[in-house]
Each structure stands twice: as C-alpha cells, then as structure tokens.
Design a protein around this motif. Structure first.
Motif, PDB file in Angstrom:
ATOM      1  N   THR A  69      93.456  41.008  38.552  1.00 56.35           N
ATOM      2  CA  THR A  69      93.984  39.809  39.175  1.00 56.35           C
ATOM      3  C   THR A  69      92.844  38.825  39.419  1.00 56.35           C
ATOM      4  OG1 THR A  69      95.757  41.068  40.223  1.00 56.35           O
ATOM      5  CG2 THR A  69      95.251  38.926  41.179  1.00 56.35           C
ATOM      6  N   TYR A  70      93.074  37.573  39.047  1.00 52.06           N
ATOM      7  CA  TYR A  70      92.072  36.534  39.254  1.00 52.06           C
ATOM      8  C   TYR A  70      92.764  35.203  39.495  1.00 52.06           C
ATOM      9  CZ  TYR A  70      92.926  35.607  34.259  1.00 52.06           C
ATOM     10  OH  TYR A  70      93.505  35.334  33.045  1.00 52.06           O
ATOM     11  N   SER A  71      92.023  34.213  40.010  1.00 54.48           N
ATOM     12  CA  SER A  71      92.628  32.910  40.240  1.00 54.48           C
ATOM     13  C   SER A  71      92.242  31.914  39.164  1.00 54.48           C
ATOM     14  CB  SER A  71      92.266  32.293  41.582  1.00 54.48           C
ATOM     15  OG  SER A  71      91.333  32.869  42.268  1.00 54.48           O
ATOM     16  N   ALA A  72      93.129  30.964  38.976  1.00 54.60           N
ATOM     17  CA  ALA A  72      92.909  29.893  38.003  1.00 54.60           C
ATOM     18  C   ALA A  72      93.667  28.663  38.497  1.00 54.60           C
ATOM     19  CB  ALA A  72      93.409  30.311  36.624  1.00 54.60           C
ATOM     20  N   ASP A  73      93.236  27.509  38.043  1.00 54.99           N
ATOM     21  CA  ASP A  73      93.921  26.275  38.421  1.00 54.99           C
ATOM     22  C   ASP A  73      95.124  26.017  37.524  1.00 54.99           C
ATOM     23  OD1 ASP A  73      92.246  25.610  40.487  1.00 54.99           O
ATOM     24  OD2 ASP A  73      91.058  24.183  39.341  1.00 54.99           O
ATOM     25  N   ALA A  74      96.187  25.531  38.148  1.00 61.16           N
ATOM     26  CA  ALA A  74      97.336  24.981  37.423  1.00 61.16           C
ATOM     27  C   ALA A  74      97.243  23.469  37.588  1.00 61.16           C
ATOM     28  CB  ALA A  74      98.638  25.504  38.012  1.00 61.16           C
ATOM     29  N   LEU A  75      97.753  22.736  36.635  1.00 62.61           N
ATOM     30  CA  LEU A  75      97.714  21.275  36.668  1.00 62.61           C
ATOM     31  C   LEU A  75      99.128  20.758  36.883  1.00 62.61           C
ATOM     32  CD1 LEU A  75      95.800  18.750  35.952  1.00 62.61           C
ATOM     33  CD2 LEU A  75      96.933  18.838  33.736  1.00 62.61           C
ATOM     34  N   TRP A  76      99.281  19.769  37.736  1.00 65.63           N
ATOM     35  CA  TRP A  76     100.573  19.091  37.844  1.00 65.63           C
ATOM     36  C   TRP A  76     100.424  17.653  37.399  1.00 65.63           C
ATOM     37  CZ3 TRP A  76     100.193  15.004  41.121  1.00 65.63           C
ATOM     38  CH2 TRP A  76      99.327  15.090  42.203  1.00 65.63           C
ATOM     39  N   ILE A  77     101.506  17.148  36.830  1.00 64.39           N
ATOM     40  CA  ILE A  77     101.569  15.778  36.339  1.00 64.39           C
ATOM     41  C   ILE A  77     102.794  15.153  36.985  1.00 64.39           C
ATOM     42  CG2 ILE A  77     101.851  14.319  34.297  1.00 64.39           C
ATOM     43  CD1 ILE A  77     100.778  16.802  32.662  1.00 64.39           C
ATOM     44  N   GLU A  78     102.579  14.056  37.723  1.00 63.58           N
ATOM     45  CA  GLU A  78     103.690  13.408  38.412  1.00 63.58           C
ATOM     46  C   GLU A  78     103.991  12.055  37.773  1.00 63.58           C
ATOM     47  OE1 GLU A  78     104.513  11.725  42.798  1.00 63.58           O
ATOM     48  OE2 GLU A  78     103.976  13.854  42.691  1.00 63.58           O
ATOM     49  N   ILE A  79     105.261  11.900  37.395  1.00 62.88           N
ATOM     50  CA  ILE A  79     105.740  10.657  36.785  1.00 62.88           C
ATOM     51  C   ILE A  79     106.989  10.234  37.550  1.00 62.88           C
ATOM     52  CG2 ILE A  79     106.623   9.567  34.681  1.00 62.88           C
ATOM     53  CD1 ILE A  79     105.162  11.803  33.095  1.00 62.88           C
ATOM     54  N   ALA A  80     106.938   9.077  38.180  1.00 61.69           N
ATOM     55  CA  ALA A  80     108.085   8.529  38.913  1.00 61.69           C
ATOM     56  C   ALA A  80     108.683   9.549  39.889  1.00 61.69           C
ATOM     57  CB  ALA A  80     109.150   8.023  37.936  1.00 61.69           C
ATOM     58  N   GLY A  81     107.818  10.236  40.613  1.00 60.26           N
ATOM     59  CA  GLY A  81     108.277  11.190  41.615  1.00 60.26           C
ATOM     60  C   GLY A  81     108.693  12.547  41.080  1.00 60.26           C
ATOM     61  N   GLU A  82     108.646  12.745  39.787  1.00 57.24           N
ATOM     62  CA  GLU A  82     109.001  14.017  39.155  1.00 57.24           C
ATOM     63  C   GLU A  82     107.725  14.720  38.690  1.00 57.24           C
ATOM     64  OE1 GLU A  82     112.150  15.367  38.677  1.00 57.24           O
ATOM     65  OE2 GLU A  82     112.940  13.717  39.872  1.00 57.24           O
ATOM     66  N   ARG A  83     107.678  16.042  38.878  1.00 59.06           N
ATOM     67  CA  ARG A  83     106.474  16.788  38.508  1.00 59.06           C
ATOM     68  C   ARG A  83     106.717  17.799  37.402  1.00 59.06           C
ATOM     69  NH1 ARG A  83     102.506  18.444  43.482  1.00 59.06           N
ATOM     70  NH2 ARG A  83     101.949  16.305  43.985  1.00 59.06           N
ATOM     71  N   LEU A  84     105.812  17.747  36.426  1.00 58.71           N
ATOM     72  CA  LEU A  84     105.705  18.794  35.418  1.00 58.71           C
ATOM     73  C   LEU A  84     104.508  19.642  35.830  1.00 58.71           C
ATOM     74  CD1 LEU A  84     106.281  15.974  33.582  1.00 58.71           C
ATOM     75  CD2 LEU A  84     106.318  17.717  31.838  1.00 58.71           C
ATOM     76  N   SER A  85     104.509  20.895  35.450  1.00 60.20           N
ATOM     77  CA  SER A  85     103.376  21.772  35.742  1.00 60.20           C
ATOM     78  C   SER A  85     102.821  22.342  34.453  1.00 60.20           C
ATOM     79  CB  SER A  85     103.816  22.926  36.645  1.00 60.20           C
ATOM     80  OG  SER A  85     104.270  22.429  37.880  1.00 60.20           O
ATOM     81  N   VAL A  86     101.513  22.454  34.392  1.00 59.82           N
ATOM     82  CA  VAL A  86     100.840  23.140  33.299  1.00 59.82           C
ATOM     83  C   VAL A  86     100.235  24.392  33.939  1.00 59.82           C
ATOM     84  CG1 VAL A  86      99.099  23.011  31.482  1.00 59.82           C
ATOM     85  CG2 VAL A  86     100.329  20.939  32.176  1.00 59.82           C
ATOM     86  N   ILE A  87     100.852  25.535  33.635  1.00 57.73           N
ATOM     87  CA  ILE A  87     100.533  26.792  34.309  1.00 57.73           C
ATOM     88  C   ILE A  87      99.717  27.696  33.388  1.00 57.73           C
ATOM     89  CG2 ILE A  87     101.520  28.821  35.461  1.00 57.73           C
ATOM     90  CD1 ILE A  87     102.301  26.244  36.844  1.00 57.73           C
ATOM     91  N   PRO A  88      98.583  28.212  33.858  1.00 60.27           N
ATOM     92  CA  PRO A  88      97.825  29.172  33.045  1.00 60.27           C
ATOM     93  C   PRO A  88      98.571  30.504  32.996  1.00 60.27           C
ATOM     94  CG  PRO A  88      96.819  28.958  35.212  1.00 60.27           C
ATOM     95  CD  PRO A  88      97.955  27.970  35.155  1.00 60.27           C
ATOM     96  N   ILE A  89      98.687  31.071  31.798  1.00 61.35           N
ATOM     97  CA  ILE A  89      99.421  32.326  31.628  1.00 61.35           C
ATOM     98  C   ILE A  89      98.487  33.503  31.393  1.00 61.35           C
ATOM     99  CG2 ILE A  89     101.144  33.541  30.227  1.00 61.35           C
ATOM    100  CD1 ILE A  89     102.244  31.263  32.037  1.00 61.35           C
TER     101      ILE A  89
END
Length: 148
Positions: A69-89
């Motif tokens: 188990t380890y930690s990693a950053d996920a990225l979020w992208i917000e467009i007009a109040g809506e968020r997409l996530s880029v999740i490390p797998i």
C-alpha cells in the motif's frame, strides 16, 4: 544449509524486494507527474490560463499485490462546477507500467503509459474504440465525450 543461513537468505530477498518495490513506486509517481504536467501545462493550458478550467490534486491510496500500500496523487479537473477525476490505478499491469482512469459520473476511460514508445494512450473499453495516442485534441475530445 543451516536454518540460520536460510533465515539470512530470506531476509536478503525481502530487502531486495523492498528496494525494487520502492523503485517501482518512484517510477510510477514520476510517470504520474509527467501525465499531470501534460494535462495542466499542455493539453488544457489555454483553458486554465483563461480560468475556464481549474485543476487540483488529492491524495489517494493504492494497494498492489507486489508493492503493498502506498499513496499517490489523483488529479481533478473542474469545468463549470463539474469535476472529472484522473485516478492512479497502478503499475504492474499487462502491457503498461502506469495506468490512470479518467472518471466522470460513473463513466471511465483508461490512460496508460506507452512503455515502448513513451507518451500516453487512451483506451475506452466501453465503446470499443481503438487505442489512441493522447495529445491535446484527443484529451479535450475525451473530456467533451464524457461530459455530454
């Protein structure tokens, strides 16, 4: 071989495994930084500069059989109040050493590192779309398709 020699040998194997796990995690982290850099500094740069899109990071935990188990950053992208996530797998996957999923309201698309040629490839399994090399147009199209 005595029992004590056996134990020493097992400890050396564990130390070697820990070192390679650390190296794999460091490589995965570096690839994540590369991907997030391309997203923010190339593929979405104009929209970010114009403040049409905002991006940020959150910490997440990954558990892989060979790495623990380890930690990693996920990225979020917000467009007009809506968020997409880029999740490390993870790292140890067939055909790639880094996979990230783009997720929006239950829809998912994979972005994987191209180990042979460098760069990134998008794979949308739900639509049976062939693999595409990711550039600004492909990534922006992916976002538009997911947020329809």
């Amino acid at each position: 071989m005595s029992f004590e020699e056996f134990i020493i040998m097992q400890q050396k194997k564990q130390e070697k495994s820990s070192v390679s796990a650390k190296e794999a995690i460091e490589k995965f982290t570096a690839l994540g930084e590369e991907l997030y850099g391309k997203i923010a500094e190339e593929w979405l740069k104009d929209a970010i500069v114009k403040k049409q899109i905002s991006v940020g990071r959150t910490n997440t935990t990954i558990t892989e059989e060979l790495l623990g188990t380890y930690s990693a950053d996920a990225l979020w992208i917000e467009i007009a109040g809506e968020r997409l996530s880029v999740i490390p797998i993870g790292t140890y996957l067939i055909g790639t050493d880094a996979r990230f999923d783009v997720i929006y309201r239950g829809r998912e698309c994979m972005i994987v590192h191209d180990m042979e040629n460098g760069g990134w490839i998008v794979i949308d399994r739900s639509k049976r779309i062939p693999r595409k090399r990711v550039d600004a147009a492909v990534f922006q199209g992916l976002i538009m398709d997911m947020m329809k």
